[in-house]
Write a protein that holds these residues in place. Structure first.
Motif, PDB file in Angstrom:
ATOM      1  N   THR A  75       0.820  -1.219   0.000  1.00 11.39           N
ATOM      2  CA  THR A  75       0.000   0.000   0.000  1.00 11.39           C
ATOM      3  C   THR A  75       0.848   1.261   0.000  1.00 11.39           C
ATOM      4  OG1 THR A  75      -0.115  -0.074   2.424  1.00 11.39           O
ATOM      5  CG2 THR A  75      -1.888  -1.154   1.186  1.00 11.39           C
ATOM      6  N   ASP A  76       2.094   1.153  -0.431  1.00 11.26           N
ATOM      7  CA  ASP A  76       2.964   2.337  -0.471  1.00 11.26           C
ATOM      8  C   ASP A  76       2.356   3.408  -1.383  1.00 11.26           C
ATOM      9  OD1 ASP A  76       4.978   4.168  -0.453  1.00 11.26           O
ATOM     10  OD2 ASP A  76       6.445   2.927  -1.507  1.00 11.26           O
ATOM     11  N   PRO A  77       2.083   4.624  -0.871  1.00  6.35           N
ATOM     12  CA  PRO A  77       1.460   5.662  -1.720  1.00  6.35           C
ATOM     13  C   PRO A  77       2.305   6.038  -2.928  1.00  6.35           C
ATOM     14  CG  PRO A  77       1.326   6.252   0.610  1.00  6.35           C
ATOM     15  CD  PRO A  77       2.241   5.076   0.522  1.00  6.35           C
ATOM     16  N   GLY A  78       3.632   5.882  -2.795  1.00  8.69           N
ATOM     17  CA  GLY A  78       4.481   6.230  -3.931  1.00  8.69           C
ATOM     18  C   GLY A  78       4.285   5.328  -5.124  1.00  8.69           C
ATOM     19  N   LEU A  79       3.804   4.093  -4.878  1.00  7.23           N
ATOM     20  CA  LEU A  79       3.565   3.145  -5.979  1.00  7.23           C
ATOM     21  C   LEU A  79       2.176   3.283  -6.573  1.00  7.23           C
ATOM     22  CD1 LEU A  79       5.158  -0.128  -4.560  1.00  7.23           C
ATOM     23  CD2 LEU A  79       6.099   1.356  -6.326  1.00  7.23           C
ATOM     24  N   TRP A  80       1.283   4.003  -5.898  1.00  8.31           N
ATOM     25  CA  TRP A  80      -0.107   4.022  -6.335  1.00  8.31           C
ATOM     26  C   TRP A  80      -0.664   5.431  -6.435  1.00  8.31           C
ATOM     27  CZ3 TRP A  80      -1.243  -0.509  -8.181  1.00  8.31           C
ATOM     28  CH2 TRP A  80      -0.681  -1.645  -7.631  1.00  8.31           C
ATOM     29  N   PRO A  81      -0.137   6.277  -7.299  1.00  5.33           N
ATOM     30  CA  PRO A  81      -0.845   7.530  -7.585  1.00  5.33           C
ATOM     31  C   PRO A  81      -2.174   7.230  -8.275  1.00  5.33           C
ATOM     32  CG  PRO A  81       0.992   7.236  -9.095  1.00  5.33           C
ATOM     33  CD  PRO A  81       1.115   6.159  -8.065  1.00  5.33           C
ATOM     34  N   ARG A  82      -3.040   8.204  -8.302  1.00  4.50           N
ATOM     35  CA  ARG A  82      -4.410   7.952  -8.758  1.00  4.50           C
ATOM     36  C   ARG A  82      -4.461   7.429 -10.185  1.00  4.50           C
ATOM     37  NH1 ARG A  82      -8.591  12.645  -7.660  1.00  4.50           N
ATOM     38  NH2 ARG A  82      -7.890  12.033  -5.568  1.00  4.50           N
ATOM     39  N   ARG A  83      -3.730   8.053 -11.087  1.00  2.00           N
ATOM     40  CA  ARG A  83      -3.779   7.630 -12.498  1.00  2.00           C
ATOM     41  C   ARG A  83      -3.216   6.225 -12.660  1.00  2.00           C
ATOM     42  NH1 ARG A  83      -1.355  12.208 -16.302  1.00  2.00           N
ATOM     43  NH2 ARG A  83      -1.955  10.593 -17.812  1.00  2.00           N
ATOM     44  N   ARG A  84      -2.128   5.925 -11.940  1.00  2.00           N
ATOM     45  CA  ARG A  84      -1.540   4.588 -12.045  1.00  2.00           C
ATOM     46  C   ARG A  84      -2.474   3.543 -11.457  1.00  2.00           C
ATOM     47  NH1 ARG A  84       4.412   3.757  -9.889  1.00  2.00           N
ATOM     48  NH2 ARG A  84       4.814   4.821 -11.864  1.00  2.00           N
ATOM     49  N   SER A 119      -0.885  -9.358 -11.166  1.00  5.17           N
ATOM     50  CA  SER A 119      -0.709  -8.118 -11.914  1.00  5.17           C
ATOM     51  C   SER A 119      -0.596  -6.914 -10.980  1.00  5.17           C
ATOM     52  CB  SER A 119      -1.863  -7.925 -12.896  1.00  5.17           C
ATOM     53  OG  SER A 119      -1.760  -6.692 -13.569  1.00  5.17           O
ATOM     54  N   LEU A 120      -1.383  -6.913  -9.906  1.00  8.59           N
ATOM     55  CA  LEU A 120      -1.373  -5.779  -8.979  1.00  8.59           C
ATOM     56  C   LEU A 120      -0.164  -5.791  -8.047  1.00  8.59           C
ATOM     57  CD1 LEU A 120      -5.160  -5.659  -8.019  1.00  8.59           C
ATOM     58  CD2 LEU A 120      -3.926  -4.092  -9.523  1.00  8.59           C
ATOM     59  N   THR A 121       0.443  -6.964  -7.821  1.00  8.76           N
ATOM     60  CA  THR A 121       1.574  -7.053  -6.894  1.00  8.76           C
ATOM     61  C   THR A 121       2.920  -7.084  -7.595  1.00  8.76           C
ATOM     62  OG1 THR A 121       1.361  -9.477  -6.873  1.00  8.76           O
ATOM     63  CG2 THR A 121       0.199  -8.237  -5.161  1.00  8.76           C
ATOM     64  N   ARG A 122       2.941  -6.975  -8.913  1.00 13.04           N
ATOM     65  CA  ARG A 122       4.216  -7.095  -9.624  1.00 13.04           C
ATOM     66  C   ARG A 122       5.160  -5.933  -9.347  1.00 13.04           C
ATOM     67  NH1 ARG A 122       3.927  -4.074 -14.506  1.00 13.04           N
ATOM     68  NH2 ARG A 122       1.850  -3.209 -14.849  1.00 13.04           N
ATOM     69  N   ARG A 123       4.663  -4.789  -8.918  1.00  7.47           N
ATOM     70  CA  ARG A 123       5.533  -3.647  -8.618  1.00  7.47           C
ATOM     71  C   ARG A 123       6.107  -3.716  -7.209  1.00  7.47           C
ATOM     72  NH1 ARG A 123       5.182   0.696 -12.138  1.00  7.47           N
ATOM     73  NH2 ARG A 123       3.612   0.504 -13.762  1.00  7.47           N
ATOM     74  N   SER A 124       5.262  -4.090  -6.250  1.00  9.43           N
ATOM     75  CA  SER A 124       5.709  -4.107  -4.859  1.00  9.43           C
ATOM     76  C   SER A 124       6.443  -5.390  -4.490  1.00  9.43           C
ATOM     77  CB  SER A 124       4.506  -3.905  -3.923  1.00  9.43           C
ATOM     78  OG  SER A 124       3.505  -4.859  -4.203  1.00  9.43           O
ATOM     79  N   LEU A 125       6.102  -6.514  -5.104  1.00  7.13           N
ATOM     80  CA  LEU A 125       6.751  -7.807  -4.824  1.00  7.13           C
ATOM     81  C   LEU A 125       7.224  -8.424  -6.136  1.00  7.13           C
ATOM     82  CD1 LEU A 125       4.111  -9.206  -2.294  1.00  7.13           C
ATOM     83  CD2 LEU A 125       6.295  -8.111  -1.739  1.00  7.13           C
ATOM     84  N   PRO A 126       8.242  -7.882  -6.774  1.00 10.88           N
ATOM     85  CA  PRO A 126       8.626  -8.347  -8.120  1.00 10.88           C
ATOM     86  C   PRO A 126       9.114  -9.796  -8.149  1.00 10.88           C
ATOM     87  CG  PRO A 126      10.254  -6.808  -7.241  1.00 10.88           C
ATOM     88  CD  PRO A 126       9.103  -6.784  -6.305  1.00 10.88           C
ATOM     89  N   VAL A 127       9.900 -10.213  -7.133  1.00 11.84           N
ATOM     90  CA  VAL A 127      10.432 -11.584  -7.152  1.00 11.84           C
ATOM     91  C   VAL A 127       9.305 -12.594  -6.962  1.00 11.84           C
ATOM     92  CG1 VAL A 127      11.991 -13.193  -6.010  1.00 11.84           C
ATOM     93  CG2 VAL A 127      12.674 -10.806  -6.324  1.00 11.84           C
ATOM     94  N   THR A 128       8.484 -12.352  -5.956  1.00  9.96           N
ATOM     95  CA  THR A 128       7.364 -13.267  -5.702  1.00  9.96           C
ATOM     96  C   THR A 128       6.412 -13.325  -6.884  1.00  9.96           C
ATOM     97  OG1 THR A 128       7.536 -12.716  -3.347  1.00  9.96           O
ATOM     98  CG2 THR A 128       5.501 -13.767  -4.100  1.00  9.96           C
ATOM     99  N   ALA A 129       6.089 -12.182  -7.447  1.00 10.49           N
ATOM    100  CA  ALA A 129       5.178 -12.152  -8.587  1.00 10.49           C
ATOM    101  C   ALA A 129       5.766 -12.875  -9.788  1.00 10.49           C
ATOM    102  CB  ALA A 129       4.847 -10.701  -8.951  1.00 10.49           C
ATOM    103  N   LEU A 130       7.081 -12.747 -10.007  1.00 11.03           N
ATOM    104  CA  LEU A 130       7.704 -13.421 -11.146  1.00 11.03           C
ATOM    105  C   LEU A 130       7.618 -14.942 -11.004  1.00 11.03           C
ATOM    106  CD1 LEU A 130       9.435 -13.356 -13.731  1.00 11.03           C
ATOM    107  CD2 LEU A 130      11.461 -13.245 -12.265  1.00 11.03           C
ATOM    108  N   ILE A 131       7.974 -15.462  -9.834  1.00 16.30           N
ATOM    109  CA  ILE A 131       7.949 -16.919  -9.637  1.00 16.30           C
ATOM    110  C   ILE A 131       6.519 -17.443  -9.704  1.00 16.30           C
ATOM    111  CG2 ILE A 131       8.493 -18.754  -8.005  1.00 16.30           C
ATOM    112  CD1 ILE A 131      10.824 -17.022  -7.018  1.00 16.30           C
ATOM    113  N   ALA A 132       5.592 -16.731  -9.058  1.00 16.15           N
ATOM    114  CA  ALA A 132       4.202 -17.189  -9.063  1.00 16.15           C
ATOM    115  C   ALA A 132       3.589 -17.126 -10.456  1.00 16.15           C
ATOM    116  CB  ALA A 132       3.383 -16.341  -8.087  1.00 16.15           C
TER     117      ALA A 132
END
Length: 569
Positions: free
Chosen positions: A15-24, A62-75
């Motif tokens: 939920t880091d605000p820097g990763l989730w601006p409104r448009r993104r 798709s939603l977690t690929r920015r905050s958890l890149p390694v986990t999202a890649l393997i999964a």
């Protein structure tokens, strides 16, 4: 770290605000919906529960690929390897994000390696092909859909980091360069000020003392004493101006910001001094006075001062008219003198000291404030007239200041002086030349928008080429497998029971194909004591859901049995 702290840290990363601006956030939600739809539709043949599960997993990854890149890649690799291929586009997006966000080459390599092992293992678990074919196809597919986007994302990140670093370095170099240039100018100003003070100051002080002593000489007539007084006042005024100029040079403050009386309002004083010196000068004013920019105010004063000086040197005894006119859009100042008959007494002296740069300096001064200077014959072609048109608008003056600096350095495209730095950035008169670091940075880094478009097109072209190579390879592999396991019905009819096993096998393919691997389990068991060869038929007259299977059984070196079966695919 306990489970609570770990969960709190994970939630903070998600939920880091820097990763989730409104448009993104809106864009990522739409993208997750697209990936979920594609993955769910690909599983349509396995029932609604599996479709929903796969779609939900694709959306979450798709939603977690920015905050958890390694986990999202393997999964995502596991999801893509264990499903029908609906997560392939998701794997490309996750691969890009992983290459973009995983820090360190070693960590990224390990992450992609583990993801490949998971993808390959799940692909081999339920592979319709032979193990070798499955490994080959899986490797090519993973490289195209995960490794290539990861490399592209990593290159993009490194390039952007390099650009940011070079921008900071460039800004630092500009600041340092401006500081060094400012120090050099200050030292030069101090040197010039010291030279002026030591040379001109001494001479002017000596003139003031001598004229002061001469003024009280009893042998002088009243007219001579008055003339000597004018000279003494002129020398004192020159000393005052010299001190102001020296102060300007030492302090480094622009001349137009210095207080003083050398402005248009002081022209009346100039005229009075000239009249006191015996010159025939008349002052004419017109228009409503209005506020002037400091540089314009001083330029108008200098024009009149230079005009009176030139008239005194070159047309002694002539009637002079000084005009100050406030026009609607500009200030006009002029000095015009009538023609004078030259005699031995009024002829200008040939030993008069003149630098020959007065009018040139006036033209440059007027150009710096956006104006112009006219010199030539007076009305009727007689006498001489010096006039300057100085605009009121400060914006126009600033624009003209830049063009004046360019004109000062010449018009040649390869003028050597254009290739050297002419001053610190932001001074208004500096030439931004080909060696300016700001221009060099633009050339080196290529900040044009077309470069970004070109890079994107190059990456897209690379991916398309890789996909085309993979498609060609896959098609060739499928054709080769088909040649090993599929025959025409006419070939089946041409083989007769009792024919030699060697002759029959020469007419038929080997049967070692993934096309026939499932067909053996769908037909009845082979007769005891025989070795059988199972092949598929090219006949599809019974529909795409029914396969025609041929079985050839051999015993004692001969074809003992052949049969045709129709099974559901």
């Amino acid at each position: 770290m306990n489970a609570t702290s770990w969960a709190r840290e994970l939630w903070g990363r998600l939920t880091d605000p820097g990763l989730w601006p409104r448009r993104r956030l809106v864009g990522e939600c739409l993208l997750a919906a697209v990936f979920a739809l594609l993955a769910g539709v690909a599983e349509a043949g396995h029932g609604w529960p599996r479709m929903a599960a796969v779609a939900l997993a694709a959306a979450v990854l798709s939603l977690t690929r920015r905050s958890l890149p390694v986990t999202a890649l393997i999964a995502t690799s596991a999801l893509s390897g264990g499903t029908e291929g609906g997560a392939s586009l998701l794997l490309m997006a996750v691969g890009w994000s992983a290459g973009h966000r995983i820090a360190g080459v070693l960590r990224a390599s390990v992450a992609f390696g583990v993801a490949f092992v998971v993808y390959l293992g799940l692909g081999l678990w339920d592979a319709p092909f032979s193990p070798a074919g499955t490994m080959t196809l899986s490797t090519v597919f993973f490289v195209v859909t995960a490794v290539f986007p990861g490399l592209a994302g990593r290159y993009w990140t490194q390039r952007r980091t390099l650009l940011d670093t070079l921008r900071l370095r460039n800004a630092q170099l500009l600041r340092e360069r401006e500081m060094i240039a400012g120090q050099a100018r200050m030292r030069e100003r101090q040197r010039i000020a010291q030279d002026m003070h030591d040379s001109l100051g001494h001479q002017l002080a000596l003139i003031a003392v001598q004229t002061g002593a001469l003024e009280v000489d009893r042998e002088l007539t009243g007219r001579q004493r008055e003339a000597v007084g004018v000279l003494r006042e002129a020398s004192v005024a020159a000393m005052r101006e010299l001190r102001e100029v020296v102060g300007i040079l030492k302090d480094g403050v622009p001349e137009e910001e210095q207080p003083g009386s050398r402005v248009v309002a002081g022209i009346a004083g100039l005229v009075e001094s000239a009249v006191s010196a015996g010159m025939k000068v008349a002052l004419e004013r017109s228009g409503d006075p209005r506020p002037l920019a400091p540089a314009t105010d001083h330029a108008g004063y200098r024009v009149v001062q230079e005009g009176l000086t030139n008239a005194a040197k070159h047309a002694p005894g002539a009637a002079i008219t000084v005009g100050v006119r406030y026009e609607p859009d500009a200030l006009v100042v002029e000095v015009a003198n009538d023609p004078v008959a030259l005699t031995a007494a009024t002829a200008p002296r040939t030993d008069t000291v003149s630098g020959g740069e007065g009018l040139t300096g006036l033209r440059e001064r007027a150009r710096l404030v956006g104006g112009m200077v006219f010199t030539g014959p007076g009305a009727g072609g007689a006498g001489f007239r010096l006039a300057a048109v100085l605009p009121y608008d400060a914006v126009e003056a600033r624009e003209a200041r830049g063009s004046a600096a360019d004109a000062t350095f010449g018009d040649g495209a390869d003028d050597f002086r254009r290739q050297t730095w002419a001053g610190a950035p932001g001074e208004g008169g500096a030439v931004i030349d080909r060696l300016d670091p700001r221009e060099e940075f633009k050339d080196i880094m290529g900040t044009k928008k077309s470069n970004g478009c070109l890079l994107g097109c190059g990456i897209a072209l690379l991916l398309l080429v890789a996909l085309a190579v993979a498609a060609v390879f896959t098609m060739g592999k499928v054709i080769d497998e088909a040649d090993k396991g599929i025959i025409d019905p006419s070939t089946y009819e041409s083989v007769k029971i009792g024919d030699s096993e060697q002759d029959v096998r020469e007419k038929l393919p080997s049967g070692k194909s993934f096309f026939t691997s499932d067909a053996k389990d769908k037909i009845p068991p082979a007769p005891a004591g025989t070795s059988c060869l199972t092949l598929l038929s090219t006949d599809n007259s019974r529909g795409m859901s029914t396969d025609t299977v041929y079985r050839f059984c051999f015993k004692d070196g001969k074809l003992s049995d052949k049969r045709e079966f129709h099974v559901k695919s």
